[in-house]
Design an enzyme around this catalytic site. Structure first.
Site, short mmCIF file in Angstrom:
data_model
loop_
_atom_site.label_atom_id
_atom_site.label_comp_id
_atom_site.label_asym_id
_atom_site.label_seq_id
_atom_site.Cartn_x
_atom_site.Cartn_y
_atom_site.Cartn_z
N LYS A 48 5.82 -20.65 59.31
CA LYS A 48 5.98 -20.62 60.76
C LYS A 48 6.60 -19.30 61.23
O LYS A 48 6.39 -18.87 62.36
CB LYS A 48 6.82 -21.79 61.23
CG LYS A 48 6.27 -23.15 60.81
CD LYS A 48 5.91 -24.01 61.97
CE LYS A 48 5.10 -25.26 61.68
NZ LYS A 48 4.99 -25.77 60.34
C1 LIG Z 1 3.92 -26.54 59.86
C2 LIG Z 1 3.64 -26.57 58.41
C3 LIG Z 1 2.38 -26.95 57.90
C4 LIG Z 1 1.26 -27.45 58.76
O1 LIG Z 1 0.71 -26.43 59.56
P1 LIG Z 1 -0.18 -26.78 60.86
O2 LIG Z 1 -0.37 -25.49 61.54
O3 LIG Z 1 0.67 -27.74 61.67
O4 LIG Z 1 -1.44 -27.42 60.38
C5 LIG Z 1 2.19 -26.88 56.53
N1 LIG Z 1 3.18 -26.49 55.69
C6 LIG Z 1 4.40 -26.12 56.14
C7 LIG Z 1 5.45 -25.72 55.18
C8 LIG Z 1 4.68 -26.13 57.51
O5 LIG Z 1 5.90 -25.78 57.96
#
Ligand SMILES: *Cc1c(COP(=O)(O)O)cnc(C)c1O
Length: 475
Positions: A119
């Site tokens: 993120k």
């Molecule tokens: C948010 C997240 C995901 C999922 O990603 P999306 O964009 O919501 O599909 C997968 N792995 C981790 C570690 C995340 O923080």
């Protein structure tokens, strides 16, 4: 470049106008009116640094900020210093280093930013874009959110020290891991406010909704959000698909596959867009955990979001979602950008809890989008983490394990498979201990993070108390 709503009833807007908002006024999600075609530019882009590549891609989508300013924002965001938490021996200046596990089977490290999850890739850019646009407009913004871990800390690390932005982040008291608490609560910037609520994540979430539904309070205190439907986040994520492609191939005639651990469909939506722009992606592999709403759709053509009560608590918690908030963007493209059709599909979700494409023209078109899927369980995660550790001495986290397990089921001979590494093992110590009987590797600098002083206001799960706290800190 103008942005249009998937529901077709909101006026087109430019980038800076949609940056700070959430949903379009008609309830839809913003998308660019068309995807720029870049197949002819791959040659020129292959040798660029991450910041340079980001500038090239962002310039196609942002036409209301002067190019020199976009460039400065990209340069400030994607530095080796910010993404320094990489594996020993990797080059932090790559920002997203590629680790090859075997021939044509790679990990793309997206979790080397300050909160050790992917993120950061988008949120760090968002922080700099917010500060820039707010400064231009002479406005301020108070970001209010609820978190059970990854998103909240990524937002705080992106906004810390930024002018004109404050963050009020609610978390359920005592429900996050000691590491996650330390990560968030050890921040002591004057614009970051941690609020631990006596209750569960849903209680925190309900408070955010209640505050946001109070239009007068929201306007008076300039309350905003940084949720996963924000277009700029998706746009930022497009870049690493290009970077990963260049790292895994030698020429632009080659094709690749990406495997994406998925929850809200934000990450893989960016992969879909990269492909629509002309990046030679043969297939996208969508991996879910036990919360398999999306796997079900790509196998059956039926989209049936679950209630939050039906959502399972798993050891890859950032993928524990009941409905995929970015999925609407993909469906808009799937129905040929026909907003009327899209509205009808979401109508049937509202009325009957699902939509069903079986037998429709859209269903036959789905194959052309070349997204295949699979699911993974807790037992699969343990086995995958163990196998990768034993065979390659590489430690992966639980979400990446989901992606890797499903990637193995969808490999094609001679086609490079790139698994997106979305978090570091250090964040999920409990499952690592269960799988490997040892502590996860943690970046040196973070070894004693739990011992730092913590800054958090603890209060009851009470809307009035949270509002009073915000009012008192928005002088
Ligand atoms: C948010 C997240 C995901 C999922 O990603 P999306 O964009 O919501 O599909 C997968 N792995 C981790 C570690 C995340 O923080």
């Amino acid at each position: 470049m103008q942005y249009i709503s998937t529901r077709g009833q909101a006026p087109a807007q430019s980038f800076s106008d949609i940056l700070l908002g959430g949903l379009a006024p008609d309830g839809g999600l913003y998308l660019p009116e068309s995807y720029p075609q870049v197949a002819g530019k791959l040659e020129e882009w292959r040798g660029l640094s991450y910041a340079e590549l980001t500038f090239e891609i962002l310039s196609l989508y942002i036409t209301d900020i002067p190019p020199a300013d976009i460039r400065a924002i990209c340069d400030a965001t994607y530095t080796a210093q910010t993404y320094r938490w990489c594996r020993p021996g990797r080059n932090a200046a790559d920002i997203v280093p590629l680790t090859s596990l075997e021939a044509d089977f790679h990990l793309l490290e997206l979790s080397n930013g300050p909160t050790l999850a992917f993120k950061d890739m988008a949120m760090q850019l968002l922080g700099n874009l917010f500060e820039y646009v707010l400064e231009q407009r002479g406005e301020t913004l108070n970001i209010l959110g609820a978190t059970s871990g990854d998103t909240g800390s990524a937002a705080e690390y992106a906004m810390r020290g930024k002018h004109r932005v404050r963050v009020f982040m609610l978390s359920p008291e005592g429900r996050m891991s000691a590491f996650q608490r330390a990560q968030m609560y050890s921040l002591d910037e004057p614009n970051i406010f941690n609020i631990a609520v006596r209750g569960m994540f849903d209680d925190a979430q309900d408070i955010v909704k209640a505050v946001s539904n109070d239009a007068a309070f929201k306007a008076r205190y300039k309350i905003g959000a940084v949720n996963s439907i924000n277009w700029a986040r998706v746009m930022a994520q497009v870049v690493y698909y290009f970077k990963g492609y260049f790292a895994a191939t030698r020429t632009n005639d080659e094709e690749v596959a990406f495997s994406v651990p998925s929850g809200n469909f934000g990450n893989i939506c960016a992969g879909h867009i990269a492909r629509r722009m002309g990046l030679p992606i043969r297939r996208l592999v969508l991996a879910t955990n036990e919360n398999d709403v999306l796997d079900e759709f790509f196998k059956s053509g039926v989209y049936r979001p679950r209630s939050s009560a039906e959502t399972k608590v798993t050891s890859s918690p950032s993928m524990d979602i009941s409905k995929a908030s970015n999925f609407e963007r993909f469906v808009f493209d799937l129905v040929g950008r026909d907003a009327g059709k899209l509205c009808a599909l979401w109508q049937s979700v509202d009325v009957g809890g699902a939509f069903d494409l079986r037998g429709s023209a859209e269903f036959s078109r789905l194959a052309g989008f070349a997204i295949v899927s699979g699911r993974s369980t807790h037992a699969d995660r343990l086995a995958t983490i163990r196998e990768v550790w034993q065979r390659h001495q590489v430690m992966i986290d639980t979400h990446t394990a989901d992606g890797l397990k499903v990637a193995r089921e969808h490999r094609l001979p001679g086609l490079p498979m790139i698994v997106l590494e979305t978090a570091q093992a250090a964040k999920f110590a409990e499952t690592i201990r269960e799988a490997l009987g040892r502590e996860p590797v943690r970046p040196k600098e973070l070894e004693n993070i739990e011992e730092l002083p913590q800054h958090v206001a603890v209060m009851d799960a009470d809307v009035g108390a949270v509002k009073a706290f915000i009012a008192a800190h928005c002088g």
